[in-house]
Each structure stands twice: as structure tokens, then as C-alpha cells.
Design a protein around this motif. Structure first.
Motif, mmCIF file in Angstrom:
data_model
loop_
_atom_site.group_PDB
_atom_site.id
_atom_site.type_symbol
_atom_site.label_atom_id
_atom_site.label_comp_id
_atom_site.label_asym_id
_atom_site.label_seq_id
_atom_site.Cartn_x
_atom_site.Cartn_y
_atom_site.Cartn_z
ATOM 1 N N ASN A 269 1.128 -0.980 0.049
ATOM 2 C CA ASN A 269 -0.039 0.026 0.103
ATOM 3 C C ASN A 269 0.981 1.326 -0.207
ATOM 4 O OD1 ASN A 269 -1.795 1.911 0.258
ATOM 5 N ND2 ASN A 269 -2.987 1.018 1.945
ATOM 6 N N ASP A 270 0.761 2.060 -1.040
ATOM 7 C CA ASP A 270 1.423 3.440 -1.228
ATOM 8 C C ASP A 270 1.383 4.111 -0.233
ATOM 9 O OD1 ASP A 270 -0.630 3.556 -2.867
ATOM 10 O OD2 ASP A 270 0.169 5.357 -3.214
ATOM 11 N N GLU A 271 0.278 4.079 0.593
ATOM 12 C CA GLU A 271 -0.285 5.196 1.453
ATOM 13 C C GLU A 271 0.468 4.806 3.011
ATOM 14 O OE1 GLU A 271 -1.896 7.980 0.813
ATOM 15 O OE2 GLU A 271 -2.459 7.160 -1.198
ATOM 16 N N ASP A 272 1.163 3.601 3.145
ATOM 17 C CA ASP A 272 1.760 3.245 4.264
ATOM 18 C C ASP A 272 3.107 4.027 4.525
ATOM 19 O OD1 ASP A 272 -0.429 1.748 4.621
ATOM 20 O OD2 ASP A 272 0.754 -0.258 4.178
ATOM 21 N N TYR A 273 3.730 4.746 3.272
ATOM 22 C CA TYR A 273 5.055 5.092 3.420
ATOM 23 C C TYR A 273 5.127 6.352 3.825
ATOM 24 C CZ TYR A 273 6.233 0.825 0.961
ATOM 25 O OH TYR A 273 6.495 -0.688 0.692
ATOM 26 N N GLU A 274 6.412 6.771 4.627
ATOM 27 C CA GLU A 274 6.846 7.995 4.892
ATOM 28 C C GLU A 274 8.002 8.487 3.790
ATOM 29 O OE1 GLU A 274 8.586 11.065 8.108
ATOM 30 O OE2 GLU A 274 7.962 8.857 8.816
ATOM 31 N N GLU A 275 8.156 9.132 3.105
ATOM 32 C CA GLU A 275 8.803 9.928 1.915
ATOM 33 C C GLU A 275 9.743 11.000 2.122
ATOM 34 O OE1 GLU A 275 6.857 9.191 -2.018
ATOM 35 O OE2 GLU A 275 5.239 8.772 -0.765
ATOM 36 N N TRP A 276 10.902 10.774 1.808
ATOM 37 C CA TRP A 276 11.875 11.993 1.961
ATOM 38 C C TRP A 276 12.839 12.072 0.819
ATOM 39 C CZ3 TRP A 276 12.024 8.208 4.813
ATOM 40 C CH2 TRP A 276 13.313 7.448 5.481
ATOM 41 N N THR A 277 13.574 13.230 0.511
ATOM 42 C CA THR A 277 14.623 12.986 -0.573
ATOM 43 C C THR A 277 15.727 13.155 0.605
ATOM 44 O OG1 THR A 277 14.465 15.332 -0.635
ATOM 45 C CG2 THR A 277 13.425 14.101 -2.105
ATOM 46 N N TYR A 278 16.839 12.618 -0.033
ATOM 47 C CA TYR A 278 18.267 12.658 0.489
ATOM 48 C C TYR A 278 19.344 12.789 -0.434
ATOM 49 C CZ TYR A 278 21.919 10.726 3.787
ATOM 50 O OH TYR A 278 23.213 10.584 4.595
ATOM 51 N N VAL A 279 20.423 13.442 0.190
ATOM 52 C CA VAL A 279 21.614 13.544 -0.818
ATOM 53 C C VAL A 279 22.925 12.704 -0.051
ATOM 54 C CG1 VAL A 279 23.432 15.016 -1.642
ATOM 55 C CG2 VAL A 279 21.022 16.007 -1.504
ATOM 56 N N THR A 280 23.266 11.764 -0.783
ATOM 57 C CA THR A 280 24.147 10.696 -0.208
ATOM 58 C C THR A 280 25.564 11.516 -0.072
ATOM 59 O OG1 THR A 280 25.021 10.101 -2.461
ATOM 60 C CG2 THR A 280 23.108 8.750 -1.486
ATOM 61 N N LYS A 281 26.517 10.718 0.615
ATOM 62 C CA LYS A 281 27.675 11.500 0.994
ATOM 63 C C LYS A 281 28.413 11.541 -0.380
ATOM 64 C CE LYS A 281 30.019 6.897 1.641
ATOM 65 N NZ LYS A 281 30.396 5.950 2.796
ATOM 66 N N ASP A 282 28.008 11.079 -1.412
ATOM 67 C CA ASP A 282 28.814 11.282 -2.899
ATOM 68 C C ASP A 282 28.269 12.130 -3.664
ATOM 69 O OD1 ASP A 282 30.915 9.228 -2.221
ATOM 70 O OD2 ASP A 282 29.283 7.544 -2.249
ATOM 71 N N GLY A 283 27.077 12.823 -3.004
ATOM 72 C CA GLY A 283 26.512 13.857 -3.832
ATOM 73 C C GLY A 283 25.371 13.480 -4.569
ATOM 74 N N VAL A 284 24.853 12.326 -4.577
ATOM 75 C CA VAL A 284 23.484 11.793 -5.383
ATOM 76 C C VAL A 284 22.278 11.825 -4.664
ATOM 77 C CG1 VAL A 284 22.538 9.693 -6.653
ATOM 78 C CG2 VAL A 284 25.312 10.243 -6.497
ATOM 79 N N GLU A 285 21.370 12.763 -5.385
ATOM 80 C CA GLU A 285 19.876 12.730 -4.530
ATOM 81 C C GLU A 285 19.184 11.597 -4.847
ATOM 82 O OE1 GLU A 285 17.703 16.663 -4.391
ATOM 83 O OE2 GLU A 285 16.440 15.420 -5.723
ATOM 84 N N VAL A 286 18.604 11.157 -3.727
ATOM 85 C CA VAL A 286 17.624 9.601 -3.936
ATOM 86 C C VAL A 286 16.690 10.203 -3.076
ATOM 87 C CG1 VAL A 286 19.765 8.269 -3.695
ATOM 88 C CG2 VAL A 286 18.780 8.858 -1.608
ATOM 89 N N MET A 287 15.414 9.126 -3.621
ATOM 90 C CA MET A 287 14.149 9.139 -2.789
ATOM 91 C C MET A 287 14.171 8.028 -2.040
ATOM 92 S SD MET A 287 10.824 7.746 -2.791
ATOM 93 C CE MET A 287 10.611 6.831 -4.230
ATOM 94 N N LEU A 288 13.691 8.058 -0.712
ATOM 95 C CA LEU A 288 13.682 7.391 0.377
ATOM 96 C C LEU A 288 12.234 7.234 0.992
ATOM 97 C CD1 LEU A 288 17.139 8.439 2.459
ATOM 98 C CD2 LEU A 288 16.607 6.592 0.594
ATOM 99 N N ALA A 289 11.837 5.954 0.958
ATOM 100 C CA ALA A 289 10.611 5.598 1.521
ATOM 101 C C ALA A 289 10.418 4.531 2.402
ATOM 102 C CB ALA A 289 9.519 5.280 0.244
ATOM 103 N N LEU A 290 9.863 4.691 3.468
ATOM 104 C CA LEU A 290 9.888 3.572 4.797
ATOM 105 C C LEU A 290 8.317 3.336 5.259
ATOM 106 C CD1 LEU A 290 11.758 1.929 6.457
ATOM 107 C CD2 LEU A 290 11.697 3.875 8.125
ATOM 108 N N SER A 291 8.221 1.905 5.237
ATOM 109 C CA SER A 291 6.792 1.583 5.771
ATOM 110 C C SER A 291 7.363 0.665 6.872
ATOM 111 C CB SER A 291 6.050 1.107 4.723
ATOM 112 O OG SER A 291 6.347 -0.320 4.407
ATOM 113 N N GLU A 292 6.020 0.000 7.482
ATOM 114 C CA GLU A 292 6.376 -0.905 8.572
ATOM 115 C C GLU A 292 6.996 -2.134 8.133
ATOM 116 O OE1 GLU A 292 2.559 -2.143 10.541
ATOM 117 O OE2 GLU A 292 2.567 -0.061 11.262
ATOM 118 N N TYR A 293 6.856 -2.347 6.737
ATOM 119 C CA TYR A 293 7.378 -3.662 6.229
ATOM 120 C C TYR A 293 8.262 -3.616 5.105
ATOM 121 C CZ TYR A 293 3.411 -2.271 3.129
ATOM 122 O OH TYR A 293 2.444 -1.458 2.486
ATOM 123 N N LYS A 294 8.723 -2.370 4.615
ATOM 124 C CA LYS A 294 9.435 -2.159 3.689
ATOM 125 C C LYS A 294 10.187 -0.709 3.395
ATOM 126 C CE LYS A 294 8.139 -3.873 -0.369
ATOM 127 N NZ LYS A 294 9.114 -5.135 -0.786
#
Length: 339
Positions: A269-294
Motif C-alpha cells: 500500500n503506497d499510503e503506508d510510506y513516509e517519504e523524503w529526499t536525501y543527498v548521499t555522501k557522494d552527492g547523489v539525490e535519492v528518494m527514500l520511502a519507509l513503511s512498517e514492512y519495507k
């Protein structure tokens, strides 16, 4: 690995495919471990064995099943959608068989177990691993999946062609098993100007650095043998050692743009995720998403798409910091340049 174990690993995958996978793994003597792709002791380079490895390795990939899906057309999507919604292709529900056990006592006091198979419904959200929904790769994936949702739902064609059908060699890296499927796939790839994967190979992400483009794995990851193609697309499973000695399993996929890739991921369920952007230590922007199960790490780079599919979530102790550290343990800059 038995069909039941594969079913748990995949989430929900059609029984017909699990049966084919189990039969072919026995014939090909593929030794599987780590709930997905492990060490391969012996194998035969036949077309079906390559297909089996692809689908058995991609543990959480949701492929064909009994689905009730809402197709999301590109025209209905808001231009300012972000995160998961930018890679979401289809959303709905699926069903899978579940065994319910009832224990009763007979007249002599002995236990009698009755098993009933029922259909259990689960949330199903398919995301693209090859680009945003409005990219040529995303559009092609959505169109191909729409075709699959309506094709051979009773698997009669699959059963009839399993041992007899020989398709064109250029399509041997794809799960097609009829002339109709070849024709449809050909039409889609031509429509969106995409090339096909070729030259399937087994890949050790720590040893095959020439193929991958360099060393990108950190010390906190233990990777297992995976598979890839001549264009630089590859997939492998790995373990990640988080803080405090916690260990999680994840899947890593690099998909090269300009090629048709049929692999999709069911994230529940896509509504289960908290999402945010993050720039890695190597300078790459990534999309992160976290739920109870994934947990998900997603990077849409200039020439490829990177996906990390963490097979655990907050219910297993995964934190937002863990997901950021997982992204940081890979040097994604190395993977931006293709072979």
C-alpha cells in the motif's frame, strides 16, 4: 527451495510460475539460498533456466497474479506528484490462496485438522524500476503490464507452449511464451524507441567491477551472485549490517535507460510510506520511502535508475537513519557512467 518458500519470498506470485521455477531449478541444479539468489553451483545456460533465475532471484518482484487493478493513465496524473507517485504504474488489490486450519476433537478426544483453501485479498501497488511513469521506459512498462493483465489469465497458453514453443532469439531474455506476446512486446518497444536486453550473464558485484563500472559496495554490505545483461543492467541480493549488529536483506537493481525492462516491484500500500529526499555522501539525490514492512531507495540518474528494496521496515526496527546509511554505503556516482 520449495514452491511454498518461493511464494513467501515473492509475496504473492502465481502458482503456475512457481511450479515451473521449482521444476526447472531441479533440472538445472541451481542451488538457491538467502531467500532468493545465492551461490550457483551448477547451471545450464538454457533459456528457461535464465528466466527461472531472474524470477526466483527477484524475490519481491510482483509479476503475474490474480489482480484487480486500477490502471493509472499518464493524463490523469498530476505533474507535481513526487516520490512513489512518480514511479507508480498500477494500483489495486490482488488475491492469493491461503490455507485456513481448524482443529476439532472427535468423539474419542483425538484432534482432527480440517484445512480449507480461501482466497485472501492484499493491497497491490506496482512501481517502475526503469524510470518515472512519464518516461519512455515507464510508459512501456505500464503498457506491457496492461497487456499481461488481460492475457492468458487461465494459463492455458502457457501450459500448452511450455515445452513446445520456440520464440525468436532476440526475445529470449523476456518472459514471453507465444507469438502474440512477441508481437505485442515488439510493438511496444518500437513505439517508445527502446532496445532489448541481450547476453544474459551471471554477475558477482564485488568481482565483476569491469562489467559494473567500478567498486561501489561498502563494507557494510555482503552481496550475492546476481544476473545482468550486456547493456549494464544488473540485479543482486545482499545483506546489510546496520548499527547495533542488526542485519537486513535487500535487493539492488541498476536498470539502464533506453532498454525495455519488464521488472516491476509490488510495494503493498503506497499510503503506508513516509517519504523524503536525501543527498548521499557522494552527492547523489535519492528518494527514500519507509513503511512498517519495507524500505526503498530510488535514484533516477541521467543514464540509469538505481533501486534498493529493503525487505524489512519499521516493524523490524528499521529507522530513517538506517535507510540513509544504506544509501550512503553505496557509491552511486560510480554507477552513473555506463560501460
Amino acid at each position: 527451495m520449495k514452491g511454498e518458500d518461493l511464494a513467501k519470498a515473492f509475496g504473492y506470485v502465481d502458482d503456475e510460475y512457481l511450479k515451473l521455477a521449482e521444476d526447472e531449478m531441479v533440472r538445472g541444479k541451481i542451488n538457491m539460498d538467502k531467500a532468493g539468489l545465492g551461490k550457483i553451483t551448477q547451471y545450464t545456460m538454457k533459456r528457461k533456466n535464465r528466466l527461472v533465475l531472474k524470477y526466483a532471484a527477484a524475490v519481491a518482484i510482483c509479476f503475474i497474479g490474480t489482480m484487480a487493478i486500477l490502471a493509472l493513465s499518464n493524463t490523469s496524473m498530476a505533474a507535481d506528484w513526487f516520490g512513489i507517485k512518480k514511479i507508480l504504474l498500477k494500483k489495486g488489490t490482488g488475491t492469493a490462496p491461503k490455507v485456513e486450519r481448524q482443529i476439532e476433537l472427535d468423539e474419542n478426544g483425538n484432534q482432527v485438522v480440517t484445512e480449507t483453501i480461501v482466497q485472501e485479498e492484499y493491497p497491490l501497488t506496482l512501481i517502475s524500476l526503469s524510470g518515472y511513469y512519464d518516461s519512455p521506459e515507464g510508459k512501456a512498462s505500464a503498457e506491457w503490464q496492461e497487456f499481461l493483465d488481460s492475457y492468458d489469465q487461465d494459463h492455458q497458453i502457457l501450459s500448452a507452449n511450455d515445452k513446445t514453443w520456440n520464440g525468436p532469439e532476440e526475445y529470449e531474455e523476456y518472459f514471453v511464451y507465444s507469438d502474440e506476446m512477441v508481437s505485442q512486446l515488439d510493438a511496444i518497444t518500437k513505439k517508445y524507441g527502446l532496445k532489448l536486453h541481450h547476453n544474459f550473464r551471471y554477475v558477482d558485484p564485488r568481482e565483476d567491477t569491469d562489467f559494473i563500472g567500478g567498486e561501489f559496495l561498502g563494507e557494510m554490505s555482503e552481496a550475492y551472485v546476481g544476473y545482468g545483461y550486456a547493456d549494464g543492467t544488473f540485479h543482486f541480493d545482499a545483506d546489510y549490517l546496520a548499527t547495533g549488529g542488526r542485519e537486513y536483506m535487500y535487493q539492488f537493481r541498476r536498470t539502464v535507460k533506453g532498454y525495455f525492462d519488464e521488472v516491476l516491484l509490488n510495494i503493498g500500500n503506497d499510503e503506508d510510506y513516509e517519504e523524503w529526499t536525501y543527498v548521499t555522501k557522494d552527492g547523489v539525490e535519492v528518494m527514500l520511502a519507509l513503511s512498517e514492512y519495507k524500505g526503498l531507495v530510488y535514484a533516477d540518474l541521467e543514464k540509469c535508475v538505481i533501486t534498493m528494496n529493503l525487505l524489512n521496515g519499521t516493524a523490524d526496527g528499521v529507522t530513517m537513519e538506517d535507510l540513509q546509511l544504506l544509501a550512503d554505503t553505496h557509491n552511486l556516482q560510480v554507477l552513473q557512467n555506463l560501460n
